[in-house]
Design an enzyme around this catalytic site. Structure first.
Site, PDB file in Angstrom:
ATOM      1  N   ASP A 110      28.172  45.558 102.271  1.00 21.55           N
ATOM      2  CA  ASP A 110      28.560  46.081 100.967  1.00 21.55           C
ATOM      3  C   ASP A 110      28.201  47.560 100.889  1.00 21.55           C
ATOM      4  O   ASP A 110      27.019  47.921 100.953  1.00 21.55           O
ATOM      5  CB  ASP A 110      27.814  45.267  99.893  1.00 21.55           C
TER       6      ASP A 110
ATOM      7  N   ASP B 162      35.150  47.304  99.316  1.00 18.55           N
ATOM      8  CA  ASP B 162      33.976  47.780 100.067  1.00 18.55           C
ATOM      9  C   ASP B 162      32.985  46.668 100.374  1.00 18.55           C
ATOM     10  O   ASP B 162      31.823  46.935 100.619  1.00 18.55           O
ATOM     11  CB  ASP B 162      33.272  48.879  99.274  1.00 18.55           C
ATOM     12  N   GLU B 163      33.456  45.449 100.388  1.00 20.13           N
ATOM     13  CA  GLU B 163      32.518  44.334 100.507  1.00 20.13           C
ATOM     14  C   GLU B 163      33.162  43.196 101.300  1.00 20.13           C
ATOM     15  O   GLU B 163      34.315  42.849 101.048  1.00 20.13           O
ATOM     16  CB  GLU B 163      32.213  43.854  99.086  1.00 20.13           C
TER      17      GLU B 163
END
Ligand code: MG
Length: 407
Positions: free
Chosen positions: A23, A117-118
């Site tokens: 993350d 983003d994870e």
């Protein structure tokens, strides 16, 4: 992690797999700082800047003032007036996201994206820590961003571990450590326990996971109804949900229903051009090409016809799709009023890298052209580049456009 000899890992059912939760820290704000290094160390707040806007992401410097995501922007401005406020550049974030996922892909074939983003990654337990260290280093070196990683025997533990590792950290929880790791944490950390439930539990004196875990099974049954078993399993740190990569689409298409039937051939061709363009853009955005082009046509009296053709090579260019669609229209259309038109591509494949490099060497002019077209459209809007047949191809407000995707 101590490597192959670790008994705890070996004893774990499920073939010694571990989960990495990766993350990026304050992703949107971090990308802004990346592109404008003069912002480093400053409170940066990204989000809706209008009167009703909310904070999407803020840098850790802004968090120190109590700013957090989903907070009304007016509150953020009051708490941290000196911050740099930015509206967000989502195309740029998507671009950096693609770069980051390209790095993730080097570390695991099994990736479940959760957001830009994870992601969860599956890895052999014995190598998970080494992979996590290396992944963080590569993202830092090649992209310039901090990614926090949690490693655990399952998704639940990996996700909590990465939250606790932030910012810019790595937290590894081995199977034998799960109980001790969770015990002191707030029940709010567990999936399925929202703020409301947490408050109610706290009223009953249940604050930590250890408090929760100490309750007898009968209490769970009574307290959580249908989902008692899952809540209890999470409290025990058990989670057997697999890392699930998104299903690849088997087809992609677009279709339009017209408020008034189309009768004119030129109108039909224009709509076909617009549909081909929309399908092409979506295929390319997913890095896909398709071998079978299907045209769907519904006449004014609700009769539906489909015509397909499978090509020797997969295509993704608007013009290639359009050319086939026009040929199929010739076969499907007998001059009657048309109520619905659709273009679909199936037999989807990901152009292989050697094909791509071949394309780069010159034969791929069309591919490169479409990549440029997509970039221009992303920057200046869908009508930045129109080709001959697609002129005036904007769907009218009353026209119903539908995306179709079958997995
Ligand atoms: Mg993040």
């Amino acid at each position: 992690m101590s490597g192959k000899g670790d008994e705890g890992e070996r004893a774990r059912p499920g073939g010694g797999r571990a989960v990495l939760h990766c993350d990026a820290d304050a992703f949107f704000a971090a990308v802004e700082v990346l592109d404008r290094p003069e912002l480093a160390g400053k409170p940066v707040i990204v989000g809706g800047l209008g009167p009703r806007g909310v904070v999407a992401t803020c840098s850790y410097e802004a968090r120190r003032f109590g700013v957090h995501s989903a907070m009304p922007m007016t509150t953020a401005r009051r708490l941290c007036p000196q911050a740099v406020f930015l509206p967000g550049r989502h195309e740029r974030y998507r671009q950096v996201s693609r770069q980051m996922f390209a790095v993730f892909e080097r570390f695991s074939p099994v990736i479940e994206p959760l957001s830009l983003d994870e992601a969860f990654l599956e890895a052999p337990a014995a190598e998970a820590e080494r992979l996590a260290v290396e992944l963080r280093a590569q993202v830092r070196r090649e992209i310039g961003l901090a990614v926090s990683v949690g490693v655990g025997p399952n998704k639940l533990v990996a996700k909590i571990a990465s939250d606790l590792a932030k910012p810019d950290g790595l937290r590894v929880v081995r199977p034998g450590e799960v109980a001790g790791f969770l015990a002191p944490l707030s029940v709010r950390r567990l999936w399925g326990i929202g703020p409301r439930t947490a408050e109610a539990l706290e009223q009953e004196g249940i604050r930590t996971v250890a408090d929760l875990r100490a309750r007898p099974e009968a209490w769970f049954r009574q307290r959580f109804g249908q989902r008692w078993e899952q809540v209890r399993r999470f409290a025990l740190g058990e989670d057997d949900r697999p890392v699930a990569p998104p299903r690849e689409a088997k087809s992609m298409g677009e279709e339009e229903t017209y408020p008034r039937d189309l009768e004119d051939r030129r109108q039909l061709l224009r709509r076909l051009a617009a549909l081909s363009q929309a399908v092409g853009a979506r295929l390319r955005a997913h890095g896909l090409a398709g071998r079978t082009v299907t045209l769907k046509l519904r006449t004014g009296d609700y009769r539906t016809r489909t015509r397909s053709r499978t090509l020797p090579q997969a295509v993704a260019g608007d013009d290639q799709i359009y050319r086939e669609a026009v040929l199929l229209l010739e076969r499907a259309w007998g001059g009657e009023p048309v109520r619905l038109l659709g273009v679909q591509l199936s037999g989807l494949e990901r152009p292989r890298s050697e094909q791509l490099s071949l394309l780069e060497r010159g034969e791929g002019r069309p591919e490169r052209l479409w990549r440029t077209v997509d970039e221009l459209r992303a920057r200046f809007g869908p009508r930045a580049v129109l080709w001959g047949a697609a002129e005036e191809s904007r769907p009218s407000r009353r026209m119903k456009r539908q995306r179709r995707e079958e997995g």
